[in-house]
Scaffold this active site. Sequence first.
Site, PDB file in Angstrom:
ATOM      1  N   CYS A 192       0.820  -1.210   0.000  1.00 54.22           N
ATOM      2  CA  CYS A 192       0.000   0.000   0.000  1.00 54.22           C
ATOM      3  C   CYS A 192       0.862   1.272   0.000  1.00 54.22           C
ATOM      4  O   CYS A 192       1.512   1.550  -0.988  1.00 54.22           O
ATOM      5  CB  CYS A 192      -0.988  -0.037   1.172  1.00 54.22           C
ATOM      6  N   LEU A 193       0.906   2.030   1.087  1.00 50.28           N
ATOM      7  CA  LEU A 193       1.760   3.214   1.108  1.00 50.28           C
ATOM      8  C   LEU A 193       3.221   2.804   0.909  1.00 50.28           C
ATOM      9  O   LEU A 193       3.986   3.527   0.262  1.00 50.28           O
ATOM     10  CB  LEU A 193       1.599   3.979   2.422  1.00 50.28           C
ATOM     11  N   GLY A 235      -6.103   6.055  -1.737  1.00 53.07           N
ATOM     12  CA  GLY A 235      -6.629   7.164  -2.505  1.00 53.07           C
ATOM     13  C   GLY A 235      -5.632   7.733  -3.500  1.00 53.07           C
ATOM     14  O   GLY A 235      -5.949   8.676  -4.229  1.00 53.07           O
ATOM     15  N   PHE A 236      -4.403   7.167  -3.503  1.00 55.63           N
ATOM     16  CA  PHE A 236      -3.360   7.603  -4.428  1.00 55.63           C
ATOM     17  C   PHE A 236      -2.885   6.395  -5.227  1.00 55.63           C
ATOM     18  O   PHE A 236      -3.061   5.249  -4.808  1.00 55.63           O
ATOM     19  CB  PHE A 236      -2.181   8.219  -3.669  1.00 55.63           C
ATOM     20  N   HIS A 274      -3.843  -5.325  -0.224  1.00 60.28           N
ATOM     21  CA  HIS A 274      -3.525  -5.879   1.090  1.00 60.28           C
ATOM     22  C   HIS A 274      -3.577  -7.406   1.094  1.00 60.28           C
ATOM     23  O   HIS A 274      -4.637  -8.002   1.283  1.00 60.28           O
ATOM     24  CB  HIS A 274      -4.479  -5.325   2.146  1.00 60.28           C
ATOM     25  N   GLU A 316      -2.620  -9.304   3.351  1.00 62.14           N
ATOM     26  CA  GLU A 316      -2.894  -9.781   4.716  1.00 62.14           C
ATOM     27  C   GLU A 316      -4.344  -9.594   5.118  1.00 62.14           C
ATOM     28  O   GLU A 316      -4.711  -9.850   6.269  1.00 62.14           O
ATOM     29  CB  GLU A 316      -2.004  -9.016   5.709  1.00 62.14           C
TER      30      GLU A 316
END
Length: 389
Positions: free
Chosen positions: A276-277, A320-321, A361, A363
């Site tokens: 993710c990030l 959101g990015f 994700h 997980e």
Amino acid sequence: MSKLPAVLALEDGSTFIGKGFGAPKTVVGEVCFNTSMTGYQEILTDPSYKGQIVTLTYPEIGNYGIIPEDDESYEPHASGLIIRELSPIRSNFRSSMTLSEYLEKNDLPGIMHIDTRALTKRLRVHGSLKGVLSTEGLDPKEAVARAKAWEGLEGQDYVEKVTCKAPYIWDELGEKNPTWYDDHQKQEDSEIGKLPPADLNIVAYDYGIKYNILRRLREQGFNVTVVPANTTADEVIAMNPDGVFLSNGPGDPSAVTYAHEAVRNLIGKKPLFGICLGHQILSHAMGGKTYKLKFGHRGGNQPVKDLQNGKVAITSQNHGFAVDTDSFPMGNVEVTHVNLNDKTCEGLKHKTEPAFSVQYHPEAAPGPHDAAYFFREFRQSVLDWKASH
């Protein structure tokens, strides 16, 4: 529970009047929506939702209550909750309180009895909007004015608000990976719940890390040391880990430049895996850029295609990015996964160094688990690195 009418106001001037539940409070944030049918507790406690007011599209929420063991972090991070209907009962033998009691305990407001279909359609058409949620009887016009005045998420570093303050070792005693299959049987008596020896040492950057990521890493035999987001590459290398994990987290990935620099200096020196990030930070570290999506991907049914083998996985997402795949320098990055709905980048890897990441994700709690194999791939990457160095 607030007895006053609750209001949700958006920066475009639209307002929704409903009934408040949880804490009497006024909050500001980016209004987004999540299409998952279950997992409201995991959503609330996911640090990636810092600064956001979450709309749940499933019509009835709260029917299984709150289970403390299912929290994804040390406290809720979403600013507020928007739902259509709050279940009048909770039915689950693991539940300890109602959703409304949980919000009240954690000083979070919720609004119900509004048309979440109309709200979601507005967000899809106009994009995620700045908003104010108040369960204190705030005047709707004042609420709209506050929504317009809020700075928003773009360009803001929210990682610093959720990261740990000091390094710590996750689950030294092996007590935080419970046996979900049989709550009546102690973990040491169940083959299903036994953990392998922790034979590999890794560092996990905490940009807003979820507990289930840490559980999954431990299940693969990793001894995990979690470090603050501003930890430098030199500090990580001095710890001599076998690999480095880059976690999920909130806010604009372009704003956490200290993370870009640290990861850039770790590429080629340690095996890297990002989620993710962490995926977006790795992209910046490899010379890429990110951009804000219109309304983001948040839900448990996003289809992702693996370009390496053609397989499609159903995935859980919350971002959101997205990564701009055209922004990378020529030659060093390969896009490995794409979203089948809008063709955005969902995974990538460095062509010559052991560094890879995914936007979704693997997980996922409560699920789906189609992509759980990435944790095994990370372990193999670390083993291969150790064998060659």
